[in-house]
Design a protein around this motif. Structure first.
Motif, short mmCIF file in Angstrom:
data_model
loop_
_atom_site.label_atom_id
_atom_site.label_comp_id
_atom_site.label_asym_id
_atom_site.label_seq_id
_atom_site.Cartn_x
_atom_site.Cartn_y
_atom_site.Cartn_z
N GLY A 37 -23.32 -1.51 -59.68
CA GLY A 37 -23.73 -0.13 -59.95
C GLY A 37 -23.25 0.88 -58.95
N GLY A 38 -22.31 0.51 -58.10
CA GLY A 38 -21.81 1.47 -57.12
C GLY A 38 -21.31 0.77 -55.88
N THR A 39 -21.22 1.51 -54.79
CA THR A 39 -20.70 0.99 -53.53
C THR A 39 -21.62 1.40 -52.40
N LEU A 40 -21.89 0.47 -51.49
CA LEU A 40 -22.64 0.78 -50.28
C LEU A 40 -21.66 1.02 -49.13
N TYR A 41 -21.86 2.12 -48.42
CA TYR A 41 -21.03 2.48 -47.28
C TYR A 41 -21.91 2.53 -46.04
N SER A 42 -21.45 1.92 -44.96
CA SER A 42 -22.20 1.94 -43.71
C SER A 42 -21.26 2.32 -42.57
N HIS A 43 -21.67 3.34 -41.82
CA HIS A 43 -20.85 3.85 -40.72
C HIS A 43 -21.77 4.24 -39.57
N PRO A 44 -21.40 3.95 -38.32
CA PRO A 44 -22.29 4.24 -37.20
C PRO A 44 -22.73 5.71 -37.13
N ALA A 45 -21.84 6.64 -37.48
CA ALA A 45 -22.18 8.06 -37.39
C ALA A 45 -22.80 8.61 -38.67
N ALA A 46 -22.48 8.00 -39.81
CA ALA A 46 -22.91 8.55 -41.10
C ALA A 46 -24.13 7.86 -41.67
N GLY A 47 -24.47 6.67 -41.17
CA GLY A 47 -25.57 5.91 -41.73
C GLY A 47 -25.11 5.04 -42.88
N THR A 48 -26.06 4.51 -43.63
CA THR A 48 -25.76 3.61 -44.75
C THR A 48 -26.22 4.27 -46.04
N ARG A 49 -25.28 4.51 -46.94
CA ARG A 49 -25.56 5.27 -48.17
C ARG A 49 -24.87 4.62 -49.37
N THR A 50 -25.41 4.93 -50.53
CA THR A 50 -24.82 4.46 -51.79
C THR A 50 -24.00 5.57 -52.42
#
Length: 209
Positions: free
Chosen positions: A39-52
């Motif tokens: 249903g989508g993609t999870l992105y995790s980055h130290p500065a941006a946080g973890t979002r869908t």
């Protein structure tokens, strides 16, 4: 799945949530971690946080280069309840907005700055209706109420919908008029307005069009 991606997936309901099952392994992109789901993609980055980024926004994000492109990683979740039933999502370097009528499209850079200055989606331009594209040495993007064009030679300027018709009739920005070099200038005789382009001008009044 491991780490922040696993935690975010669990928080959204495991496999019965909107993301469903993973469809690929985690991968490192532009200093962060990316993993695809049904249903989508999870992105995790130290500065941006973890979002869908949901499926509806994935195409626009990838068309803009994904997390390694100008948009970068998402810094918010999906924000809905905007004008006309629209939704939006904020990224490190821009935004993606959508409505049922327009679809999902990214806005970034100087075009985003000009769009924000005119009131976001509540301004005269409304929502983006297409992606930014390169034309005549500049970049242009269409919106519901007109277009924004930017180039190093001419700056960043808006052409509202009423001026789009004569501009296109003259060949668009690749025709003799070229790129806009001013925004709309009003307060002329008989309530007239005008706009200057590289190779000419467009003028209007309420009675002449």
């Amino acid at each position: 799945m491991t780490g922040a991606v696993l935690t975010a997936w669990i928080a959204q309901g495991y496999e019965v949530g909107p993301l469903g099952y993973p469809t690929g392994d985690p991968r490192t992109v532009a200093g962060g971690t990316v993993q695809d789901f049904q249903g989508g993609t999870l992105y995790s980055h130290p500065a941006a946080g973890t979002r869908t980024v949901g499926t509806a926004y994935a195409a626009a994000h990838q068309a803009a280069g994904g997390p390694a492109g100008p948009l970068g990683y998402p810094t918010s979740g999906l924000i809905c309840g905007l004008r006309g039933g629209g939704c939006g999502q904020v990224f490190q370097g821009g935004r993606i907005y959508s409505t049922t009528a327009t679809g999902a499209h990214a806005v970034s850079g100087a075009i985003q700055d000009a769009w924000i200055a005119q009131g976001w989606e509540t301004g005269a331009l409304g929502y983006p209706t297409g992606e930014a594209r390169t034309v005549a040495g500049g970049t242009t993007q269409d919106f519901q109420g007109g277009s924004i064009t930017t180039s190093a030679a001419t700056g960043t300027h808006t052409v509202l919908a009423a001026y789009q018709t004569p501009l296109q009739a003259a060949g668009g920005v690749t025709g003799p008029l070229g790129l806009p070099v001013t925004d709309l200038i009003c307060g002329m005789r008989s309530s007239g307005c005008g706009q200057v382009f590289q190779g000419g001008r467009i003028y209007s009044t309420p009675t002449t069009g």
